[in-house]
Every structure is written in structure tokens, then in C-alpha cells.
Design a protein around this motif. Structure first.
Motif, PDB file in Angstrom:
ATOM      1  N   GLU A  44      -0.955 -76.903  20.818  1.00 40.81           N
ATOM      2  CA  GLU A  44      -0.888 -77.280  19.410  1.00 40.81           C
ATOM      3  C   GLU A  44      -0.466 -76.090  18.556  1.00 40.81           C
ATOM      4  O   GLU A  44       0.297 -76.233  17.592  1.00 40.81           O
ATOM      5  CB  GLU A  44      -2.237 -77.828  18.940  1.00 40.81           C
ATOM      6  CG  GLU A  44      -2.164 -78.529  17.600  1.00 40.81           C
ATOM      7  CD  GLU A  44      -3.454 -79.192  17.190  1.00 40.81           C
ATOM      8  OE1 GLU A  44      -3.390 -80.206  16.471  1.00 40.81           O
ATOM      9  OE2 GLU A  44      -4.545 -78.700  17.580  1.00 40.81           O
ATOM     10  N   SER A  82      -8.224 -81.102  23.041  1.00 42.83           N
ATOM     11  CA  SER A  82      -8.051 -79.802  22.400  1.00 42.83           C
ATOM     12  C   SER A  82      -8.343 -78.649  23.351  1.00 42.83           C
ATOM     13  O   SER A  82      -9.017 -78.806  24.377  1.00 42.83           O
ATOM     14  CB  SER A  82      -8.947 -79.689  21.175  1.00 42.83           C
ATOM     15  OG  SER A  82     -10.314 -79.796  21.524  1.00 42.83           O
ATOM     16  N   SER A  86      -5.875 -74.871  19.562  1.00 40.02           N
ATOM     17  CA  SER A  86      -5.773 -76.042  18.697  1.00 40.02           C
ATOM     18  C   SER A  86      -6.411 -75.687  17.362  1.00 40.02           C
ATOM     19  O   SER A  86      -7.036 -74.633  17.223  1.00 40.02           O
ATOM     20  CB  SER A  86      -6.499 -77.243  19.321  1.00 40.02           C
ATOM     21  OG  SER A  86      -5.956 -77.585  20.575  1.00 40.02           O
ATOM     22  N   TYR A  90     -10.933 -81.858  19.411  1.00 41.35           N
ATOM     23  CA  TYR A  90     -10.593 -83.279  19.362  1.00 41.35           C
ATOM     24  C   TYR A  90     -10.441 -83.809  20.774  1.00 41.35           C
ATOM     25  O   TYR A  90     -10.232 -83.053  21.735  1.00 41.35           O
ATOM     26  CB  TYR A  90      -9.304 -83.524  18.562  1.00 41.35           C
ATOM     27  CG  TYR A  90      -8.026 -83.054  19.221  1.00 41.35           C
ATOM     28  CD1 TYR A  90      -7.350 -83.859  20.144  1.00 41.35           C
ATOM     29  CD2 TYR A  90      -7.466 -81.814  18.913  1.00 41.35           C
ATOM     30  CE1 TYR A  90      -6.179 -83.434  20.744  1.00 41.35           C
ATOM     31  CE2 TYR A  90      -6.289 -81.392  19.503  1.00 41.35           C
ATOM     32  CZ  TYR A  90      -5.642 -82.199  20.425  1.00 41.35           C
ATOM     33  OH  TYR A  90      -4.486 -81.775  21.025  1.00 41.35           O
ATOM     34  N   ASN A  91     -10.581 -85.094  20.939  1.00 42.25           N
ATOM     35  CA  ASN A  91     -10.285 -85.773  22.191  1.00 42.25           C
ATOM     36  C   ASN A  91      -9.807 -87.178  21.862  1.00 42.25           C
ATOM     37  O   ASN A  91      -9.658 -87.530  20.687  1.00 42.25           O
ATOM     38  CB  ASN A  91     -11.495 -85.766  23.139  1.00 42.25           C
ATOM     39  CG  ASN A  91     -12.697 -86.456  22.534  1.00 42.25           C
ATOM     40  OD1 ASN A  91     -12.720 -87.681  22.434  1.00 42.25           O
ATOM     41  ND2 ASN A  91     -13.701 -85.673  22.103  1.00 42.25           N
ATOM     42  N   TYR A  92      -9.563 -87.960  22.879  1.00 43.55           N
ATOM     43  CA  TYR A  92      -8.927 -89.257  22.685  1.00 43.55           C
ATOM     44  C   TYR A  92      -9.919 -90.424  22.684  1.00 43.55           C
ATOM     45  O   TYR A  92      -9.510 -91.575  22.525  1.00 43.55           O
ATOM     46  CB  TYR A  92      -7.865 -89.481  23.757  1.00 43.55           C
ATOM     47  CG  TYR A  92      -6.949 -88.294  23.939  1.00 43.55           C
ATOM     48  CD1 TYR A  92      -6.157 -87.829  22.890  1.00 43.55           C
ATOM     49  CD2 TYR A  92      -6.886 -87.602  25.153  1.00 43.55           C
ATOM     50  CE1 TYR A  92      -5.333 -86.721  23.036  1.00 43.55           C
ATOM     51  CE2 TYR A  92      -6.061 -86.506  25.320  1.00 43.55           C
ATOM     52  CZ  TYR A  92      -5.286 -86.070  24.262  1.00 43.55           C
ATOM     53  OH  TYR A  92      -4.478 -84.967  24.416  1.00 43.55           O
ATOM     54  N   SER A 104      -7.060 -93.241  22.096  1.00 45.33           N
ATOM     55  CA  SER A 104      -5.839 -93.051  21.321  1.00 45.33           C
ATOM     56  C   SER A 104      -5.374 -91.609  21.395  1.00 45.33           C
ATOM     57  O   SER A 104      -6.181 -90.685  21.293  1.00 45.33           O
ATOM     58  CB  SER A 104      -6.076 -93.426  19.853  1.00 45.33           C
ATOM     59  OG  SER A 104      -4.949 -93.084  19.064  1.00 45.33           O
ATOM     60  N   ASP A 106      -3.158 -90.524  19.182  1.00 48.68           N
ATOM     61  CA  ASP A 106      -2.515 -90.353  17.876  1.00 48.68           C
ATOM     62  C   ASP A 106      -2.562 -88.902  17.387  1.00 48.68           C
ATOM     63  O   ASP A 106      -1.625 -88.445  16.719  1.00 48.68           O
ATOM     64  CB  ASP A 106      -3.168 -91.270  16.837  1.00 48.68           C
ATOM     65  CG  ASP A 106      -2.724 -92.718  16.989  1.00 48.68           C
ATOM     66  OD1 ASP A 106      -1.787 -92.966  17.781  1.00 48.68           O
ATOM     67  OD2 ASP A 106      -3.317 -93.593  16.324  1.00 48.68           O
ATOM     68  N   CYS A 107      -3.629 -88.180  17.738  1.00 44.30           N
ATOM     69  CA  CYS A 107      -3.758 -86.790  17.293  1.00 44.30           C
ATOM     70  C   CYS A 107      -2.663 -85.898  17.883  1.00 44.30           C
ATOM     71  O   CYS A 107      -2.346 -84.839  17.320  1.00 44.30           O
ATOM     72  CB  CYS A 107      -5.135 -86.243  17.648  1.00 44.30           C
ATOM     73  SG  CYS A 107      -5.659 -86.609  19.330  1.00 44.30           S
ATOM     74  N   ASP A 108      -2.070 -86.291  18.990  1.00 44.51           N
ATOM     75  CA  ASP A 108      -0.993 -85.503  19.608  1.00 44.51           C
ATOM     76  C   ASP A 108       0.384 -85.862  19.057  1.00 44.51           C
ATOM     77  O   ASP A 108       1.368 -85.150  19.327  1.00 44.51           O
ATOM     78  CB  ASP A 108      -0.980 -85.710  21.123  1.00 44.51           C
ATOM     79  CG  ASP A 108      -2.138 -85.011  21.824  1.00 44.51           C
ATOM     80  OD1 ASP A 108      -2.839 -84.219  21.172  1.00 44.51           O
ATOM     81  OD2 ASP A 108      -2.336 -85.278  23.028  1.00 44.51           O
ATOM     82  N   LYS A 109       0.469 -86.958  18.322  1.00 48.40           N
ATOM     83  CA  LYS A 109       1.771 -87.456  17.886  1.00 48.40           C
ATOM     84  C   LYS A 109       2.352 -86.661  16.718  1.00 48.40           C
ATOM     85  O   LYS A 109       3.551 -86.753  16.445  1.00 48.40           O
ATOM     86  CB  LYS A 109       1.675 -88.931  17.520  1.00 48.40           C
ATOM     87  CG  LYS A 109       1.427 -89.841  18.720  1.00 48.40           C
ATOM     88  CD  LYS A 109       1.323 -91.297  18.307  1.00 48.40           C
ATOM     89  CE  LYS A 109       1.086 -92.187  19.507  1.00 48.40           C
ATOM     90  NZ  LYS A 109       0.958 -93.620  19.122  1.00 48.40           N
ATOM     91  N   LYS A 110       1.531 -85.890  16.027  1.00 49.84           N
ATOM     92  CA  LYS A 110       2.014 -85.138  14.870  1.00 49.84           C
ATOM     93  C   LYS A 110       2.804 -83.906  15.287  1.00 49.84           C
ATOM     94  O   LYS A 110       3.871 -83.616  14.726  1.00 49.84           O
ATOM     95  CB  LYS A 110       0.841 -84.731  13.988  1.00 49.84           C
ATOM     96  CG  LYS A 110       1.252 -83.952  12.744  1.00 49.84           C
ATOM     97  CD  LYS A 110       0.052 -83.571  11.903  1.00 49.84           C
ATOM     98  CE  LYS A 110       0.475 -82.756  10.680  1.00 49.84           C
ATOM     99  NZ  LYS A 110      -0.695 -82.338   9.850  1.00 49.84           N
TER     100      LYS A 110
END
Length: 449
Positions: A44, A82, A86, A90-92, A104, A106-110
């Protein structure tokens, strides 16, 4: 600083006088392991630094790492959930749910997924990608926290295997194929950042009864399992315990190692001797800058991050050459990009990287490690084989290869304060050349076989 400076060719001649003394002998017909590639880590922090740069600078970074004029990287590693590099934990699947119905990425999509896709697109080839978790979600662990170690609860072994399968599938849906996976980054280290502890028996059990069967069930056996993913000092001890189970032996592709506890090239040789069909993969290493870090013997914290000393680069080359000579087939550096503080890092574990981004001034600052890595990654193509050599002095660190194009590549590191003259003898062709390796230098010699 001399970078990639191409010098005049060295003339070979027939070794009619059978020169003695100061010989570096190359036996290009004696082959060892095949080289699978070189690369770095998609974190990240790296992604953040990349997207802080303007479009022109991003293109320069992509070429520097993945282009034909750059390091020609073809391998990468990323964190599952994370890590310390990072912006936070965070995790999924942050809330307890054995069905993982709210899983999800989604946190990796940014940042993270766009970086991987941009690099893969620029490289114009499939990048070999490895994923490593730094910690399962807190609710799966005995200490109820992603930090400071703890263990995976026995009753959560299957749900964590399911979690990893969902991660692989979710990344596939984004157009990113995972090729390698480890159970845990540094499974013997209790860290102030994301970490989790496994014994050899626990790693063996998880692979045999949960992870591998889950990969089979999901038709994902193309994703290969890498064990250990920690320092070289216990690589053979750990591998011998884990691989003692025949079912696990069959399920495991390779042994991952880090460099934070010293050379231990002998342990890699033992791994290759006892497990010749298992790939040896360097999965992480960097020069740490924080006080008390394993690779900071004192003074690294005083180094200006964007002005790393030459010795940082020498450390890289010394370790890569030693690892490859002991049987390593794949090399993955740590962060591709860091900022002028050696981060971002959410616990202050600042480190060096081959490229530093000064995004406030939109400057890309290449560090010595970039060039030292490049003396191997640029010229030792995927599919090359390490070949035998013999050197007259331990003042030179040498590794030699034969490429798919039938070129011999000889990488020579001279960390001493003296120029060293040598006679390079290609035994197969009975040709010899006299040359001098400059003090404090790394040299790559290339000639047709």
C-alpha cells in the motif's frame, strides 16, 4: 555514482599457454537451478507513493522496474490484508462471520489493485504474483488482535483457508492471477505490526488438512504453496519438519526466505540438497532504518533516506549472489517505492527502497540498491541457468549463468578497496581474457558461448 555504464569489450584469445594464477574459471556446461525471475513488492505504501507522482514520473517508474531499459522485473509479492507498510490495520472480513458472507477486497481497490494492474499492463507480460498474509482477522486469533503475534484459533483453521480462497478468487475477478501463496509472513516473529505465530507442526497441519484441500476443492491448484516465508537461519530446520509429511511434500512448491538474520547460505544449500525439487524463493529483504532493527547495526537511522550509501547496494548484491549460488531461483525485493522518510509505515518501521519518491518535488531518486539489483535482473533472463565457476579469491563474489540465448553472464562484486586483476577462463571454449575489476564495484560480463 557510476550507474549502468557499458565499457569496451574484453578480447578473448585461445588459452594456448594454459595461464595459471588469478583465474576465474567458468564451466558453462555444468548447470544448476533455472532462474525464475526478479521482482519487488506491491505494498500500500508503494502504491500511495506511485499515485502521488505525476503521469510522466509514473511512466518513468514503470519503465525503471518493468521496461526493457529498466530492471526487467517479472515477479511480485503483495500483502493479503494490511502489513506495516499500510496506512493502518485492515482485513477483508473484519466482523466475525464463519460464512464470510461480508468478505470484500474493496479496501485494495483504491491503490493496491490499480498499481498491480498498471505494472502488469506496462510489463506486457504476466507477472508472477505471490500473496502473503501478515495476520488473519482479529476474531480468528487467540489474542483477538492483528498485531503482536497471537495464533490462529484451531476452530478457525477452515474459515481462514476459506478466507484465502476468497481472496484468490476476488483478485481473479479483478484480472489479477495469484501464482504463489504462503500461509504467513514471518511465522516465528511477534511484531508490533501485523503478525501471527505458527509452529512447524501447525503450518504442516494447516497446509495438509485445510489450505491444500481447499485449493483442490476450488480448482485452484495452479496457485502454488510456499512454506516458511521467514529468515534463512531456520529455513532448513523448518522445511525438514514441515516436509516430513509426504502429503505436505507433494502439496508444497517452494521455500520462502528473508535476510534479516544473516547470510545462512549453508541453510539454502541444505534445502536444495535435501529437497531438490522445491524452489528456493527470496520473498523479502530491505535495509531497515529504525533503531534496533535487525539489519541496522548502528547508524542507519542517521542516513538520509534519499541518499543511501554505496554499502546498502553492496549488501544487496552480496546477498543475492550468495543466495543464488546456494540454489535460489527467484528473488523478490521488499517495497518497490518509498517516500523520503522510508514509508509510509503505520508503526514507524521505516526502511530503504531501490527507488525513493519525493512527491512534494516530483523527483524520483534512484538508490544504489537499484543498480546492484539491475546488474543481475537486467541481464540474467528468466529461463537462464546458474552454471559452475571457480574463483581464485574470496575478495570477489561471483555468480555465473547461461541464458536462453546461449550467452554467458558473469556477475562480479568487488567490495574491497583494491582493484583486482583476473584472468577469465571459459573452459568450454578454451578461451581466456585478462581484465581488472575496479574497487567498490559490481561488473556484469556478457559473452556468447
Amino acid at each position: 555514482m557510476n550507474k549502468f555504464v557499458e565499457k569496451l569489450s574484453v578480447e578473448f584469445c585461445k588459452d594456448i599457454n594454459e595461464v595459471e594464477m588469478s583465474l576465474l574459471m567458468i564451466y558453462s556446461d555444468i548447470k544448476y537451478q533455472q532462474i525464475k525471475g526478479f521482482g519487488g513488492a506491491f505494498t500500500e505504501a508503494s502504491a500511495y507513493n506511485f499515485y502521488q507522482m505525476n503521469l510522466e514520473k509514473r511512466q518513468e517508474i514503470l519503465e525503471a522496474y518493468f521496461g526493457s531499459s529498466g530492471l526487467n522485473y517479472g515477479v511480485g509479492r503483495t500483502h493479503i490484508g494490511s502489513c506495516d507498510f499500510s496506512f493502518g490495520n485492515y482485513n477483508y472480513a473484519p466482523t466475525e462471520d464463519l460464512s464470510l458472507s461480508n468478505f470484500s477486497i474493496d479496501c485494495d481497490k483504491k491503490l493496491l489493485i490499480p498499481l498491480i494492474k498498471d505494472c502488469q499492463s506496462y510489463a506486457n507480460k504476466k507477472l508472477t504474483l505471490m500473496g502473503s498474509p501478515w495476520s488473519p482477522p482479529a476474531w480468528m486469533k487467540t489474542n483477538a488482535h492483528v498485531l503482536r503475534g497471537g495464533k490462529l484459533k484451531p476452530e478457525c483453521y477452515q474459515v481462514f483457508a476459506d478466507y484465502l480462497i476468497k481472496y484468490i478468487q476476488a483478485y481473479q475477478a479483478q484480472g489479477i492471477t495469484l501464482d504463489l501463496i504462503s500461509l504467513q509472513n514471518e511465522p516465528k516473529a511477534v511484531q508490533k505490526w501485523e503478525s501471527c505465530i505458527y509452529t512447524a507442526e501447525e503450518e504442516q497441519l494447516f497446509i495438509r488438512d485445510y489450505l491444500y484441500p481447499s485449493l483442490v476443492k476450488a480448482n485452484l491448484t495452479a496457485v502454488k504453496i510456499v512454506i516458511w516465508d521467514h529468515n534463512k537461519e531456520r529455513a532448513f530446520e523448518r522445511a525438514r519438519l514441515i516436509l516430513a509429511d509426504p502429503l505436505v511434500y507433494q502439496a508444497v512448491y517452494g521455500i520462502g526466505v528473508h535476510w534479516y538474520s544473516g547470510d545462512h547460505f549453508e541453510n539454502l544449500r541444505l534445502c536444495k540438497e535435501f529437497f531438490p525439487d522445491k524452489e528456493l524463493i527470496f520473498t523479502e529483504g530491505c535495509v531497515e532504518l529504525s533503531v534496533g532493527s535487525p539489519t541496522n547495526a548502528g547508524g542507519n537511522e542517521l542516513v538520509e533516506v534519499s541518499q543511501s550509501p554505496w554499502e546498502f547496494g553492496e549488501k544487496y548484491a552480496y546477498d543475492i549472489i550468495g543466495n543464488i549460488n546456494a540454489g535460489l531461483s527467484t528473488y523478490i525485493d521488499w517495497n518497490l517505492l518509498l517516500d523520503v522518510e522510508g514509508g509510509p509505515n503505520h508503526v514507524g518501521n521505516f526502511c530503504s527502497a531501490p527507488i525513493i519518491c519525493d512527491y512534494q518535488h516530483q523527483q524520483i531518486i534512484y538508490q544504489p540498491s537499484y543498480y546492484f539489483i539491475g546488474h543481475l535482473s537486467k541481464y540474467v533472463a528468466v529461463g537462464s541457468y546458474r552454471v559452475a565457476h571457480s574463483s581464485f579469491t574470496n575478495k570477489l563474489n561471483v555468480s555465473s549463468f547461461i541464458t536462453p540465448n546461449n550467452e554467458v553472464v558473469v556477475v562480479v562484486l568487488n567490495s574491497s578497496e583494491d582493484d583486482i586483476a583476473l584472468n577469465l577462463k571459459d573452459v568450454l571454449s578454451d578461451q581466456i581474457a585478462a581484465l581488472t575489476i575496479s574497487q567498490k564495484s559490481i561488473t556484469t560480463l556478457i559473452y556468447p558461448q
